[in-house]
Design a protein around this motif. Structure first.
Motif, PDB file in Angstrom:
ATOM      1  N   GLY A  94     -36.190 -16.145 -33.349  1.00 14.73           N
ATOM      2  CA  GLY A  94     -34.847 -15.366 -33.537  1.00 14.73           C
ATOM      3  C   GLY A  94     -35.117 -13.770 -32.888  1.00 14.73           C
ATOM      4  N   THR A  95     -36.203 -13.268 -33.393  1.00 14.94           N
ATOM      5  CA  THR A  95     -36.361 -11.799 -32.937  1.00 14.94           C
ATOM      6  C   THR A  95     -36.308 -11.769 -31.182  1.00 14.94           C
ATOM      7  N   MET A 117     -25.122   0.844 -30.553  1.00 13.03           N
ATOM      8  CA  MET A 117     -25.429  -0.241 -31.595  1.00 13.03           C
ATOM      9  C   MET A 117     -26.556  -1.033 -31.294  1.00 13.03           C
ATOM     10  N   ALA A 118     -26.868  -1.078 -29.602  1.00 10.60           N
ATOM     11  CA  ALA A 118     -28.078  -1.850 -29.385  1.00 10.60           C
ATOM     12  C   ALA A 118     -29.287  -1.034 -29.591  1.00 10.60           C
ATOM     13  N   VAL A 119     -29.145   0.321 -29.512  1.00 12.25           N
ATOM     14  CA  VAL A 119     -30.484   0.966 -30.011  1.00 12.25           C
ATOM     15  C   VAL A 119     -30.695   0.979 -31.406  1.00 12.25           C
ATOM     16  N   ALA A 120     -29.843   0.889 -32.115  1.00 15.24           N
ATOM     17  CA  ALA A 120     -29.952   0.737 -33.765  1.00 15.24           C
ATOM     18  C   ALA A 120     -30.194  -0.611 -33.885  1.00 15.24           C
ATOM     19  N   ALA A 121     -29.648  -1.692 -33.251  1.00 10.70           N
ATOM     20  CA  ALA A 121     -30.210  -2.997 -33.562  1.00 10.70           C
ATOM     21  C   ALA A 121     -31.642  -3.159 -33.333  1.00 10.70           C
ATOM     22  N   THR A 122     -32.041  -2.567 -32.069  1.00  7.68           N
ATOM     23  CA  THR A 122     -33.484  -2.640 -31.878  1.00  7.68           C
ATOM     24  C   THR A 122     -34.486  -2.140 -32.848  1.00  7.68           C
ATOM     25  N   TRP A 123     -33.782  -1.009 -33.350  1.00  8.79           N
ATOM     26  CA  TRP A 123     -34.767  -0.257 -34.331  1.00  8.79           C
ATOM     27  C   TRP A 123     -34.678  -0.957 -35.691  1.00  8.79           C
ATOM     28  N   THR A 166     -31.983 -17.925 -34.507  1.00 10.34           N
ATOM     29  CA  THR A 166     -32.507 -17.360 -35.916  1.00 10.34           C
ATOM     30  C   THR A 166     -32.188 -18.439 -36.983  1.00 10.34           C
ATOM     31  N   PHE A 167     -30.866 -19.203 -37.002  1.00 10.18           N
ATOM     32  CA  PHE A 167     -30.713 -20.239 -37.725  1.00 10.18           C
ATOM     33  C   PHE A 167     -31.661 -21.082 -37.766  1.00 10.18           C
ATOM     34  N   PHE A 168     -32.066 -21.731 -36.456  1.00 13.38           N
ATOM     35  CA  PHE A 168     -33.038 -22.895 -36.617  1.00 13.38           C
ATOM     36  C   PHE A 168     -34.547 -22.267 -37.057  1.00 13.38           C
ATOM     37  N   SER A 169     -34.827 -20.956 -36.744  1.00  8.50           N
ATOM     38  CA  SER A 169     -36.006 -20.543 -37.044  1.00  8.50           C
ATOM     39  C   SER A 169     -36.142 -20.648 -38.506  1.00  8.50           C
ATOM     40  N   ASN A 186     -33.889  -6.469 -40.766  1.00  5.24           N
ATOM     41  CA  ASN A 186     -33.743  -7.538 -39.459  1.00  5.24           C
ATOM     42  C   ASN A 186     -32.390  -7.827 -39.256  1.00  5.24           C
ATOM     43  N   TYR A 187     -31.758  -8.682 -40.635  1.00  2.49           N
ATOM     44  CA  TYR A 187     -30.566  -9.141 -40.346  1.00  2.49           C
ATOM     45  C   TYR A 187     -29.337  -8.131 -39.760  1.00  2.49           C
ATOM     46  N   LEU A 188     -29.617  -7.028 -40.525  1.00  4.82           N
ATOM     47  CA  LEU A 188     -28.411  -5.766 -40.080  1.00  4.82           C
ATOM     48  C   LEU A 188     -28.813  -5.686 -38.621  1.00  4.82           C
TER      49      LEU A 188
END
Length: 302
Positions: free
Chosen positions: A103-104, A138-144, A263-266, A278-280
């Motif tokens: 997922g990650t 959003m991408a920067v925040a998501a990566t963090w 992510t779902f299958f993992s 992580n989910y956020l």
């Protein structure tokens, strides 16, 4: 809705679902079965390539395959695609999974959307628009959020895993830009088939000196077969066909199916545990892809 558009939508969704599930199969083979990523990449590419070549022959495409190497320029582009688009893209993806989880790794691959946007801005010599700037934030925040545990001062994944995730996104960006002209000229399946063979040969040259194939149980063999047939032959063929049939906006929006499915299958199959942070991060990454896609900016064609 036109038949071409319908085909593109189904191919994009099906390809992303297959890709996401193959990531979970890879996580199982790497973590539970102890298979080295180089071994898995070699088997995956050198098994899928001949299968796709056989399908091309059945469809009457051998002339197209020979034509790819008809000039030094065409041969160079195909060799580059096989090396960058298949070998490096797959090995960095599997190494990211080995250092994190499916997922990650798939979520970090979504950073290619921002990288593609950066190429557009440099090409057109302009600043990102407001909606694009929001998407980048959003991408920067998501990566963090993806990278930290519940303690914001602590990395939940290794620095190596994070660096490999960025490398994976970079290779995705490069082969996305390069593959469309090739596929428009020669067709998606012949390009993917030849690219798989080239990428598999590159990987074998690195892997064979230290080759290790661990003993597999029934589940391991099933995961390996699924990775080759569903996660490679099917997913690549469907997704690259979607690139030809749909606009970049639509492909970008539909590509969020891949990290969500991984992510779902993992979680469901392997019991991978993610934190609230992580989910956020996952939610922000999916939102980023949709937002930048809705901005309506085409990918560069060269």
């Amino acid at each position: 809705m036109s038949p071409t558009r319908t085909r593109g939508l189904l191919c994009a969704i099906g390809g992303c679902l297959a890709w996401g599930f193959s990531g979970t199969c890879a996580q199982y083979l790497l973590s539970e079965c102890g298979m080295p990523s180089l071994t898995l990449t070699t088997i995956r590419a050198l098994s899928a390539g001949p299968i796709l070549l056989a399908l091309c022959a059945l469809r009457g495409s051998p002339a197209d395959i020979r034509g790819m190497f008809g000039s030094p320029r065409d041969a160079f582009h195909m060799l580059f695609f096989g090396f960058m688009g298949i070998f490096l893209a797959q090995i960095t993806y599997l190494e990211t999974i080995a250092h994190t989880n499916a997922g990650t790794a798939t979520m970090l691959g979504c950073l290619s959307t921002v990288m593609l946007l950066a190429v557009v801005c440099v090409r057109d010599w302009r600043r990102p628009r407001i909606v694009e700037a929001i998407g980048i934030a959003m991408a920067v925040a998501a990566t963090w959020f993806i990278s930290v545990a519940d303690d914001p001062s602590t990395l939940a994944i290794s620095p190596e895993g994070l660096a490999l995730g960025f490398a994976c996104a970079a290779t995705i960006t490069i082969y996305t830009l390069q593959s469309k002209p090739l596929m428009a000229r020669w067709g998606s399946m012949p390009v993917v088939a030849v690219g798989m063979v080239i990428g598999g040969i590159c990987c074998a040259a690195v892997a064979v000196p230290n080759w290790h194939f661990p003993p597999l149980d029934l589940g391991g063999w099933a995961a390996l077969i699924v990775m080759v047939v569903i996660g490679t032959c099917t997913s690549y063929s469907l997704f690259f066909q979607a690139i030809l049939d749909l606009s970049p906006v639509e492909v970008g929006m539909l590509s969020v199916v891949e990290p969500v499915s991984a992510t779902f299958f993992s979680v469901v199959w392997l019991g991978t545990v993610f934190t609230l942070a992580n989910y956020l991060g996952f939610a922000l990454m999916v939102g980023m892809v949709i937002l930048i896609a809705l901005a309506g900016e085409d990918e560069p064609s060269s």
